[in-house]
Scaffold this active site. Structure first.
Site, PDB file in Angstrom:
ATOM      1  N   GLU A  57       0.852  -1.184   0.000  1.00  0.00           N
ATOM      2  CA  GLU A  57       0.000   0.000   0.000  1.00  0.00           C
ATOM      3  C   GLU A  57       0.894   1.242   0.000  1.00  0.00           C
ATOM      4  OE1 GLU A  57      -2.851   0.311   3.184  1.00  0.00           O
ATOM      5  OE2 GLU A  57      -3.773   2.065   2.280  1.00  0.00           O
ATOM      6  N   GLY A  62       3.413   2.325  10.839  1.00  0.00           N
ATOM      7  CA  GLY A  62       3.116   1.503  12.015  1.00  0.00           C
ATOM      8  C   GLY A  62       2.926   0.027  11.680  1.00  0.00           C
ATOM      9  N   ALA A  63       2.043  -0.249  10.728  1.00  0.00           N
ATOM     10  CA  ALA A  63       1.732  -1.635  10.410  1.00  0.00           C
ATOM     11  C   ALA A  63       0.888  -1.656   9.146  1.00  0.00           C
ATOM     12  CB  ALA A  63       0.952  -2.285  11.549  1.00  0.00           C
ATOM     13  N   MET A  64       0.649  -2.867   8.633  1.00  0.00           N
ATOM     14  CA  MET A  64      -0.090  -2.976   7.371  1.00  0.00           C
ATOM     15  C   MET A  64      -1.024  -4.174   7.407  1.00  0.00           C
ATOM     16  SD  MET A  64      -0.646  -1.803   4.394  1.00  0.00           S
ATOM     17  CE  MET A  64      -1.924  -2.574   3.410  1.00  0.00           C
ATOM     18  N   GLU A  65      -2.253  -3.925   6.958  1.00  0.00           N
ATOM     19  CA  GLU A  65      -3.339  -4.896   7.126  1.00  0.00           C
ATOM     20  C   GLU A  65      -3.445  -5.941   6.020  1.00  0.00           C
ATOM     21  OE1 GLU A  65      -3.763  -1.557   6.398  1.00  0.00           O
ATOM     22  OE2 GLU A  65      -5.434  -1.276   5.006  1.00  0.00           O
ATOM     23  N   ASN A  66      -2.350  -6.333   5.356  1.00  0.00           N
ATOM     24  CA  ASN A  66      -2.423  -7.341   4.300  1.00  0.00           C
ATOM     25  C   ASN A  66      -3.325  -8.506   4.727  1.00  0.00           C
ATOM     26  OD1 ASN A  66      -0.045  -5.957   3.153  1.00  0.00           O
ATOM     27  ND2 ASN A  66       0.934  -6.859   4.960  1.00  0.00           N
ATOM     28  N   HIS A  95      -9.334  -3.775  10.039  1.00  0.00           N
ATOM     29  CA  HIS A  95      -9.302  -3.548   8.593  1.00  0.00           C
ATOM     30  C   HIS A  95      -9.766  -4.784   7.818  1.00  0.00           C
ATOM     31  CE1 HIS A  95      -7.809   0.373   7.629  1.00  0.00           C
ATOM     32  NE2 HIS A  95      -6.624   0.238   8.184  1.00  0.00           N
ATOM     33  N   GLU A 107      -9.789   4.160   6.459  1.00  0.00           N
ATOM     34  CA  GLU A 107      -8.953   4.611   7.577  1.00  0.00           C
ATOM     35  C   GLU A 107      -9.752   5.340   8.660  1.00  0.00           C
ATOM     36  OE1 GLU A 107      -6.371   3.268   8.021  1.00  0.00           O
ATOM     37  OE2 GLU A 107      -5.631   2.653   6.053  1.00  0.00           O
ATOM     38  N   GLU A 148      -5.335  -2.917  12.701  1.00  0.00           N
ATOM     39  CA  GLU A 148      -5.051  -3.736  11.512  1.00  0.00           C
ATOM     40  C   GLU A 148      -6.043  -4.897  11.423  1.00  0.00           C
ATOM     41  OE1 GLU A 148      -3.211  -2.156   9.622  1.00  0.00           O
ATOM     42  OE2 GLU A 148      -2.241  -0.883  11.121  1.00  0.00           O
TER      43      GLU A 148
HETATM   44  N1  B3K Z   1      -2.985   0.988   5.664  1.00  0.00           N
HETATM   45  C1  B3K Z   1      -1.680   1.125   6.263  1.00  0.00           C
HETATM   46  C2  B3K Z   1      -0.970   2.365   5.876  1.00  0.00           C
HETATM   47  C3  B3K Z   1      -0.307   2.306   4.551  1.00  0.00           C
HETATM   48  C4  B3K Z   1       0.525   3.545   4.343  1.00  0.00           C
HETATM   49  C5  B3K Z   1       1.015   3.654   2.964  1.00  0.00           C
HETATM   50  N2  B3K Z   1       1.787   4.843   2.795  1.00  0.00           N
HETATM   51  C6  B3K Z   1      -1.728   1.045   7.742  1.00  0.00           C
HETATM   52  C7  B3K Z   1      -3.022   1.373   8.362  1.00  0.00           C
HETATM   53  O1  B3K Z   1      -3.561   2.429   8.270  1.00  0.00           O
HETATM   54  O2  B3K Z   1      -3.560   0.493   8.979  1.00  0.00           O
HETATM   55 ZN    ZN Z   2      -5.470   1.806   8.775  1.00  0.00          ZN
END
Ligand code: B3K
Ligand code: ZN
Length: 909
Positions: free
Chosen positions: A128, A268-272, A308, A327, A305
């Protein structure tokens, strides 16, 4: 706009994709120097779309082969009109076809930490917003959703763990010491949710059974030495799963849910999907290494996360302008979760206070500066620049207002309808608001949805003025509300916002009064109600109040029911009454802060000495709060904390007074010293009355006790240092050496540093020696020194010099985002007096580091640049020097697109 910069992408220019990619197979042969990625894309043209070339976007890929249905196909790689690299096939086969693309990449050279990169000897991804195009040519946009099957191959000894989204289908050994794993994710997803990990990791595992009886495996993957720091993350994950099912009826939809910690991460983190990748800061915690703030951060980021998975993944964004769809809503959900986890009403109020503080600290200034943009932006150059406090935190406030307008049950009905309509789709903020409104047909939201949606469209914080008149004999009280907005970039005029205003009325003794609007039945009038303002001006007349000369005191905007700047016109006596008696804890805190802010601002504005003491009445009122054992310790700690220098700067800007950061610092420091001195015995009592009992527990109650004890210790050290008394600094030093856990140790270290005690130096050394191998603790060590208060008077400049020297410390590196942020962002964002220097040395350092960072990590550089957003509010000589530094930064020959957008906006007229 300059030549050669990325063009503006506009929301209105959205067109649906002409091609779909229902299925994707990816095969990765992983190698740090040369990874080969083979993609097989099942592609079909949208029946409604006219015949047109297929354009797949890519970035920095070395292309080896392209086949369509196994045959060679004519293609070209060129740049589109905006300079993006594309693989173009003018005449793709008719109907559904398989396009096979083979590319090579060098993950070890990927210093931007976007796409596939290496960290600590493993492979990780971040896609992302637009990182997937750095892995393969693709329709890298969120409205193209595919089912992924991913094969990973890598050296088994170096990368024993191979992870991707979804469920593990098979694994086997290969020749040459390599192995393979195949993962399949049954849920169609956009490319930004793709992830893989190949590394030497271990997992804490937990099996759970859902309410509906399904079994799931939860895993938290970390490096071998970190397994003992995963308990809190796992607990937070389990609590989040339970909460989302209970509160919103949203279950975990995968057999397996994984969290992986990585130390090099841009945010911080990523919700893959099913494979969340986290900055290690938001996973790893043990009582020995993490503070209460770290524990709270982990709980809320893990929850965010996880949430999400429904709000973002199952229902995703149509385009990146809709970012707040996922978000803002997910921040709202994680805030509600953290409140529920906090428990008692007082602890819940503390959460709200903290959220509002963060909003004012980060989002209000953004909304008043060159980066001001609507919650749903209209245009951008680099989407990563729009992962902002506005999209996240103001976006959450917009959702919160809908929640207030339709009520808890109505909101739940709206969420249910949203998923019923849109599960599996990529949608817009309009779709969300429509679902909440449609589920609540009689509500103000449904009746005036278009007016409400101005919150998505208009930038800037609304100014709300409240004034009242009292008819002593009739017992009638009339409230007049007026609102207006200031111009923001591209939006000279603002229309009125629709906002909920939660209100109470108190009599002179602090008793709640009934709120009966003129024309209403007197029976059962409530003592709190929500008014709706939907115009530039409105009047509300309340009747049936006890007649008499003393006008009632309004408690306006309880719980901060709308994100506005309120001018309530109250005097100090009325605020003192609210501070003492308001049943709404948020307002009690707010009233105290307003009293403090008003006195501090008067001193900042005046020409006299900065050290004019705070009034005796205010100090006594604060002392009463500090002594009031009926109030929770966490609340008392917040009420006794002075408004930050940043907030004071913002308030000055709002009234048009040029900002002298040195003067703000001097005024605030002298108030801090006064409170330390005059309340010394209360601080000592507060400290002694809140010892930590038993082992470390990260619950709201214990955290509150520690927060108050740490604040008390800081005040005691400050006062003792001024008096030359060694006792309290000595006790603090002892705590740094043998405190029971990190909250105690770091609290004591901060107390010494913030008091500029002589023992601060030795304590910092000792602390470093104790924790030299704990990267996250060393980050704190850097951060604390960068945020240390600049000494007043003669030795000014010492913090800045310290930071300059720390840039050369062997433990310092710009390459690790956490480390870079700990030292540099803390100086430039959180320590205005040390950064804004009359000799401009702070700006010179900023310019140097900005250029260095931009050369390898533009996303991080663009964040760092934002420290200078509000140069226009500065007084001379700071203003001219800051402008010059910005101009110098913009004039460099090599400036990334990300950074260019920030600099151009800062410099725009
Ligand atoms: N969705 C990601 C953030 C991605 C940032 C890209 N520049 C984390 C979050 O909001 O949960
Ligand atoms: Zn988020």
């Amino acid at each position: 706009m300059r030549e050669g910069t990325a063009p503006l992408i506009r929301r209105e220019a959205y067109t649906p994709p002409a091609y779909r990619i229902p299925a994707v197979e990816l095969v990765f042969d992983l190698d740090p120097a040369r990874t080969v990625v083979l993609s097989r894309l099942s592609i079909e043209r949208d029946a409604a779309a006219a015949a047109q070339p297929l354009r797949l976007v890519g970035e920095g890929l070395s292309l080896a082969r392209v086949l369509a249905n196994g045959q060679s196909v004519s293609f070209r790689v060129d740049k589109d009109e905006s300079g993006r690299e594309e693989l173009v096939i003018e005449q793709p086969p008719e109907g559904r076809f398989v396009l096979e693309i083979k590319v090579g990449l060098a993950p070890e050279k990927n210093t931007e930490l976007l796409g596939l990169y290496t960290s600590g000897g493993g492979f990780f991804t971040q896609c992302e917003a637009e990182g997937f195009r750095r892995i393969s040519y693709f329709l890298d946009r969120p409205d193209v959703m595919s089912v992924y099957t991913v094969t990973l191959r890598a050296d088994k000894a170096r990368y024993p763990v191979l992870l991707a989204n979804g469920n593990l289908q098979s694994q086997r050994e290969l020749d040459g010491g390599r192995h393979e794993a195949v993962w399949h994710d049954p849920h169609p997803k956009p490319s930004y949710l793709f992830a893989l990990v190949a590394a030497d990791l271990v997992a804490r595992e937990q099996r759970i059974r859902s309410r509906a009886g399904s079994e799931h495996l939860l895993q938290v993957w970390v490096r071998a030495g970190d397994l003992d720091k995963t308990e809190h993350a796992m607990r937070s994950l389990m609590a989040s799963i339970v909460w989302d099912e209970a509160r919103f009826g949203l279950p975990l939809d995968l057999e397996r849910f994984m969290i992986v910690a990585v130390s090099d991460f841009n945010m911080g983190a990523m919700e893959n999907k099913g494979l969340n990748i986290f900055n290690s800061k938001f996973v790893l915690a043990s009582p020995a290494t993490a503070t209460d703030i770290d524990y709270d951060g982990i709980e809320s980021v893990v929850a965010h996360e996880y949430f999400h998975n429904w709000t973002g993944n199952r229902v995703t964004c149509r385009d990146w302008f809709q970012l707040s769809l996922k978000e803002g809503l997910t921040v709202f959900r994680d805030q509600q979760f953290s409140m529920d986890m906090a428990g008692s009403p007082s602890a819940r109020a503390v959460r709200r206070i903290e959220d509002v503080r963060a909003l004012r600290q980060a989002q209000f200034p953004e909304d008043a500066g060159p980066m001001a943009h609507p919650v749903r932006p209209d245009a951008y150059q680099a989407i990563d620049n729009f992962y902002t406090a506005t999209v996240y935190e103001k976006g959450a406030e917009v959702v919160r207002m809908m929640h207030t307008l339709v009520g808890e049950a109505g909101f739940r009905a709206g969420m249910d309808l949203y998923f019923q309509r849109h599960d599996g789709q990529a949608v817009t903020c309009d779709d969300f608001a429509q679902a909440i409104a449609d589920a609540n047909p009689g509500s103000v939201l449904a009746k005036q949805l278009d007016t409400f949606k101005r919150w998505y469209a208009q930038a800037g914080t609304p100014r709300l003025e409240a004034r009242s008149t009292w008819e002593a004999e009739a017992g009638a009280w009339t409230l007049t509300l007026r609102q207006h907005g200031l111009p923001s970039p591209g939006q000279p005029e603002k229309q009125p916002w629709l906002l909920p205003l939660r209100l109470g009325l108190l009599d002179a003794a602090g008793q709640a009064l009934p709120l009966q609007l003129d024309g209403e039945d007197p029976a059962g009038a409530p003592t709190e109600r929500v008014l709706v303002l939907d115009d530039a001006e409105a009047h509300f007349r309340f009747v049936g109040l006890p007649a008499g000369p003393a006008a009632p005191v309004p408690s306006l905007l309880r719980g901060f029911s709308a994100p506005v700047l309120l001018d309530d016109g109250l005097d100090a006596a009325q605020r003192l009454l609210l501070l003492r008696h308001d049943p709404d804890a948020f307002k009690r805190w707010e009233a105290g802060q307003q009293l403090l802010q008003a006195e501090l601002m008067a001193r900042v504005r005046a020409d006299g000495p900065a050290a004019t003491p705070l009034s005796a009445g205010l100090v006594q009122a604060l002392a009463a709060v500090l002594r009031d054992a009926g109030l929770s310790p966490a609340f008392r700690a917040l009420a006794l904390s002075l408004p930050s220098e940043g907030l004071l700067a913002d308030a000055l800007a709002a009234e048009g007074t040029p900002l002298d950061p040195q003067r703000v610092h001097a005024v605030r420091e002298s108030a801090r010293q006064q409170l330390a001195a005059e309340l010394a015995s209360d601080w000592a009592e507060a400290f002694e009355a809140h010892p930590d009992r038993g082992g470390y527990r990260p619950d709201a109650e214990s955290m509150g006790r520690r927060a108050l004890a740490n604040l008390a210790l800081a005040m005691l050290c400050l006062d003792a240092t001024r008096r030359g008394d060694p006792v309290w600094p000595g006790r603090a030093y002892q705590r740094v050496k043998d405190g029971k856990h990190m909250s105690e140790r770091f609290g004591a270290l901060s107390a010494l540093v913030h008091a500029q005690a002589e023992l601060a130096g030795p304590a910092l050394e000792r602390f470093h020696a104790l924790f030299r191998d704990e990267a996250l603790v060393i980050d704190k060590w850097f951060a604390l020194q960068a945020a240390a208060p600049e000494p007043l008077g003669a030795q000014a400049g010492s913090v800045f010099q310290r930071v300059r020297a720390l840039c050369l410390h062997p433990d310092f590196t710009l390459k690790n985002p956490n480390r870079a942020r700990s030292l540099l962002f803390n100086l430039t964002v959180h320590n205005p007096a040390a950064f804004h220097r009359a000799d401009a040395a702070g700006y010179v350092l900023w310019g140097e580091k900005l250029a260095e960072i931009d050369a390898f990590n533009p996303k991080l550089a663009a964040r760092f640049a934002r420290a200078m957003d509000r140069w226009r509010i500065l007084a001379e000589p700071y203003r001219s020097a800051a402008l010059e530094a910005l101009q110098r930064a913009a004039a460099r020959s090599e400036v990334s697109d990300d950074l260019r957008e920030i600099l151009d906006r800062a410099l725009a007229d």
